[in-house]
Design a protein around this motif. Sequence first.
Motif, PDB file in Angstrom:
ATOM      1  N   UNK A  84      14.743  21.640  -0.188  1.00 11.36           N
ATOM      2  CA  UNK A  84      13.958  22.852  -0.393  1.00 11.36           C
ATOM      3  C   UNK A  84      12.502  22.413  -0.375  1.00 11.36           C
ATOM      4  N   UNK A  85      11.805  22.763   0.671  1.00  9.57           N
ATOM      5  CA  UNK A  85      10.443  22.285   0.824  1.00  9.57           C
ATOM      6  C   UNK A  85       9.502  23.210   0.072  1.00  9.57           C
ATOM      7  N   UNK A  86       8.817  22.673  -0.910  1.00  5.34           N
ATOM      8  CA  UNK A  86       7.778  23.422  -1.590  1.00  5.34           C
ATOM      9  C   UNK A  86       6.446  22.982  -1.028  1.00  5.34           C
ATOM     10  N   UNK A  87       5.806  22.031  -1.690  1.00  2.00           N
ATOM     11  CA  UNK A  87       4.551  21.490  -1.198  1.00  2.00           C
ATOM     12  C   UNK A  87       4.871  20.270  -0.351  1.00  2.00           C
ATOM     13  N   UNK A  88       5.345  20.495   0.868  1.00  2.00           N
ATOM     14  CA  UNK A  88       5.806  19.391   1.700  1.00  2.00           C
ATOM     15  C   UNK A  88       5.691  19.693   3.173  1.00  2.00           C
ATOM     16  N   UNK A  89       6.162  18.761   3.990  1.00  4.77           N
ATOM     17  CA  UNK A  89       6.049  18.823   5.442  1.00  4.77           C
ATOM     18  C   UNK A  89       7.394  19.203   6.036  1.00  4.77           C
ATOM     19  N   UNK A  90       7.376  20.010   7.066  1.00  8.69           N
ATOM     20  CA  UNK A  90       8.589  20.289   7.844  1.00  8.69           C
ATOM     21  C   UNK A  90       8.268  20.030   9.309  1.00  8.69           C
ATOM     22  N   UNK A  91       9.205  19.394  10.011  1.00  4.54           N
ATOM     23  CA  UNK A  91       8.984  18.988  11.400  1.00  4.54           C
ATOM     24  C   UNK A  91      10.226  19.302  12.219  1.00  4.54           C
ATOM     25  N   UNK A  92      10.018  19.673  13.476  1.00  2.00           N
ATOM     26  CA  UNK A  92      11.148  19.933  14.362  1.00  2.00           C
ATOM     27  C   UNK A  92      10.706  19.804  15.819  1.00  2.00           C
ATOM     28  N   UNK A  93      11.689  19.661  16.692  1.00  2.00           N
ATOM     29  CA  UNK A  93      11.440  19.660  18.133  1.00  2.00           C
ATOM     30  C   UNK A  93      11.784  21.040  18.663  1.00  2.00           C
TER      31      UNK A  93
END
Length: 314
Positions: free
Chosen positions: A86-95
């Motif tokens: 569960x991303x709060x204050x974080x990074x999300x990455x995808x192609x």
Amino acid sequence: MKKRTAFTMIELVMVIVVLGIVASIGAEIVTKLYENYLRTRAINQLQSQTEITLEQIAKRLQFRIKDSVRASDDNGTTWSALPSAIVGFGIIEWIGISNESFLGEWDGASVVPGWSGLIDMEHANTALATLTLETPGSRLDFANNTINALTNNTVTMDVAGTNRPAIIFKGTKPGTFANYYPPTPTYENNVTCIANNCAANPTTFSLPGGLANLNGNANGDLYEQYYLVHTAYALVPIGGANDFNLTLRYNYQPWAGEAYDDAAVVAAERILAEHVSTFRIRQDGDVVRIKLCIHDNNQSGNFDFSACKEKVIY
């Protein structure tokens, strides 16, 4: 002789007092109306900004390679698959799937897709000996034009020595999201057009690096269906935990060894929203839920409003 009458001092004082009371009430009403206007304007702006930001994120996540999505809450030191985070204050990455190049162009009679997503396994051009794949129904020259435009000609299938798009097969792939990213990206297959000439070879991919070996044997693995990709995306918060800018990084190719925190990628990042107080994203099955809150940061007076919205992406 006429007798003239005038206001007495008491009457004048009473009139002045009454006018003062009316003026003070009127001023207070005007002040309240103006404050309500500022509040309404601030709330409407925040709601619009939140909705627009969510829509921008959703349109990119909608065309994601689903098993490439990963998240980090320690600035990229460790990563986990989105379903377990569960991303709060974080990074999300995808192609991202290259949907823009898929849509194609007008060929004078109809709109033709840039790539079909299919490999003709029986065609003579589909051969490991020549490292070529036939993709019927495609106009790779159209796809290449779109990718050129989106990447300022830094990613192309018809110029040697530049970054290339890649195809990712839909077949079963062992491993994890880590196989999409440096230091060992393995799921992507670099592609060009034959002889770097898409106009002359609009339906045939060339594989300058060969096929990825997904199952651990000595041969490359070939599947009938594929996605064409030309960039990865990363949502990166910049600032404090409760007041930060949400930025988007893009136009980098993990299969070419590039990463979201490379200097050139960071320099080209775009701010999606300022003064974000909450950004959370989670995945349940194939459904992604995003919550975004943006606050006013006292820009409209001595009050700090916040607007929160959620969006579901399939």
